[in-house]
Design a protein around this motif. Structure first.
Motif, PDB file in Angstrom:
ATOM      1  N   PRO A  64       2.501 -31.668 -23.803  1.00 36.76           N
ATOM      2  CA  PRO A  64       1.124 -31.199 -23.914  1.00 36.76           C
ATOM      3  C   PRO A  64       0.291 -32.212 -24.688  1.00 36.76           C
ATOM      4  O   PRO A  64       0.707 -32.703 -25.737  1.00 36.76           O
ATOM      5  CB  PRO A  64       1.256 -29.887 -24.680  1.00 36.76           C
ATOM      6  N   VAL A  65      -0.866 -32.544 -24.170  1.00 39.21           N
ATOM      7  CA  VAL A  65      -1.760 -33.508 -24.816  1.00 39.21           C
ATOM      8  C   VAL A  65      -3.091 -32.803 -25.072  1.00 39.21           C
ATOM      9  O   VAL A  65      -3.718 -32.300 -24.141  1.00 39.21           O
ATOM     10  CB  VAL A  65      -1.967 -34.754 -23.931  1.00 39.21           C
ATOM     11  N   ARG A  66      -3.513 -32.749 -26.334  1.00 36.57           N
ATOM     12  CA  ARG A  66      -4.761 -32.087 -26.703  1.00 36.57           C
ATOM     13  C   ARG A  66      -5.504 -32.955 -27.713  1.00 36.57           C
ATOM     14  O   ARG A  66      -4.927 -33.811 -28.372  1.00 36.57           O
ATOM     15  CB  ARG A  66      -4.501 -30.722 -27.341  1.00 36.57           C
ATOM     16  N   MET A  67      -6.789 -32.671 -27.880  1.00 31.10           N
ATOM     17  CA  MET A  67      -7.594 -33.373 -28.858  1.00 31.10           C
ATOM     18  C   MET A  67      -7.723 -32.522 -30.114  1.00 31.10           C
ATOM     19  O   MET A  67      -7.940 -31.312 -30.039  1.00 31.10           O
ATOM     20  CB  MET A  67      -8.988 -33.667 -28.307  1.00 31.10           C
ATOM     21  N   ILE A  79      -1.299 -28.080 -32.469  1.00 34.97           N
ATOM     22  CA  ILE A  79      -1.097 -26.822 -33.181  1.00 34.97           C
ATOM     23  C   ILE A  79      -2.344 -25.979 -32.968  1.00 34.97           C
ATOM     24  O   ILE A  79      -3.463 -26.450 -33.171  1.00 34.97           O
ATOM     25  CB  ILE A  79      -0.868 -27.068 -34.681  1.00 34.97           C
ATOM     26  N   ILE A  80      -2.168 -24.734 -32.552  1.00 35.59           N
ATOM     27  CA  ILE A  80      -3.308 -23.849 -32.314  1.00 35.59           C
ATOM     28  C   ILE A  80      -3.866 -23.390 -33.653  1.00 35.59           C
ATOM     29  O   ILE A  80      -3.130 -22.878 -34.502  1.00 35.59           O
ATOM     30  CB  ILE A  80      -2.907 -22.637 -31.460  1.00 35.59           C
ATOM     31  N   CYS A  96      -5.355 -28.638 -33.295  1.00 34.39           N
ATOM     32  CA  CYS A  96      -5.474 -29.721 -34.254  1.00 34.39           C
ATOM     33  C   CYS A  96      -4.154 -30.489 -34.277  1.00 34.39           C
ATOM     34  O   CYS A  96      -3.141 -30.012 -33.770  1.00 34.39           O
ATOM     35  CB  CYS A  96      -5.819 -29.211 -35.648  1.00 34.39           C
ATOM     36  N   CYS A  97      -4.180 -31.682 -34.861  1.00 31.28           N
ATOM     37  CA  CYS A  97      -2.963 -32.490 -34.976  1.00 31.28           C
ATOM     38  C   CYS A  97      -2.192 -32.051 -36.221  1.00 31.28           C
ATOM     39  O   CYS A  97      -2.734 -31.357 -37.090  1.00 31.28           O
ATOM     40  CB  CYS A  97      -3.326 -33.971 -35.038  1.00 31.28           C
ATOM     41  N   TYR A 104      -6.449 -26.105 -42.283  1.00 31.49           N
ATOM     42  CA  TYR A 104      -6.675 -24.778 -41.707  1.00 31.49           C
ATOM     43  C   TYR A 104      -5.658 -23.832 -42.299  1.00 31.49           C
ATOM     44  O   TYR A 104      -4.485 -24.148 -42.423  1.00 31.49           O
ATOM     45  CB  TYR A 104      -6.516 -24.821 -40.189  1.00 31.49           C
ATOM     46  N   CYS A 105      -6.093 -22.655 -42.704  1.00 29.59           N
ATOM     47  CA  CYS A 105      -5.151 -21.680 -43.231  1.00 29.59           C
ATOM     48  C   CYS A 105      -5.047 -20.522 -42.246  1.00 29.59           C
ATOM     49  O   CYS A 105      -5.933 -20.290 -41.429  1.00 29.59           O
ATOM     50  CB  CYS A 105      -5.554 -21.207 -44.615  1.00 29.59           C
TER      51      CYS A 105
END
Length: 122
Positions: A64-67, A79-80, A96-97, A104-105
């Motif tokens: 999976p490749v996301r920005m 990571i969602i 996010c990476c 992020y919490c």
């Protein structure tokens, strides 16, 4: 009349069992038969009808490749961090990476200074 019966010994090894790529999208036929060679063999696979096919390549698996929403870099380990819901259509996820994940919490309402805290701040 005599019958020619042949005694069949049980297999001493477990067969490979790998099926031809794309077999689930096609209808019934010989291409659905699994490999009958011993498990862990090298090279091509072979069905009971002696049809052969190449072993699946390790590069065939797509990551999976996301920005990343914070640093805008492309990551292959996303990571969602949020789920955006929409009343008029499908929603989407925000990713996010791993390096930005610490910003992020899981429960933002528990973060100090978040609006709606117990001290009455909005």
């Amino acid at each position: 009349m005599s019958a020619n019966l042949k005694r069949v010994e049980p297999l001493d090894t477990v067969p490979c069992g790998v099926r031809r790529p794309g077999w689930e999208r096609q209808g019934p036929g010989r291409h659905r038969l699994p490999c009958v060679l011993p498990g862990g063999h090298e090279g091509e696979h072979r069905s009971a009808f002696r049809q052969t096919w190449a072993a699946p390549d390790g590069r065939a698996v797509r990551k999976p490749v996301r920005m990343c929403v914070r640093c805008q870099h492309i990551t292959d380990t996303p990571i969602i961090v949020a789920e955006i819901h929409s009343a008029s259509g499908p929603g989407f996820n925000v990713y996010c990476c791993p390096t930005c994940a610490r910003y992020y919490c899981a429960h933002p309402e528990r973060r100090p200074g978040w609006p709606g805290n117990e001290d009455g701040t909005l």
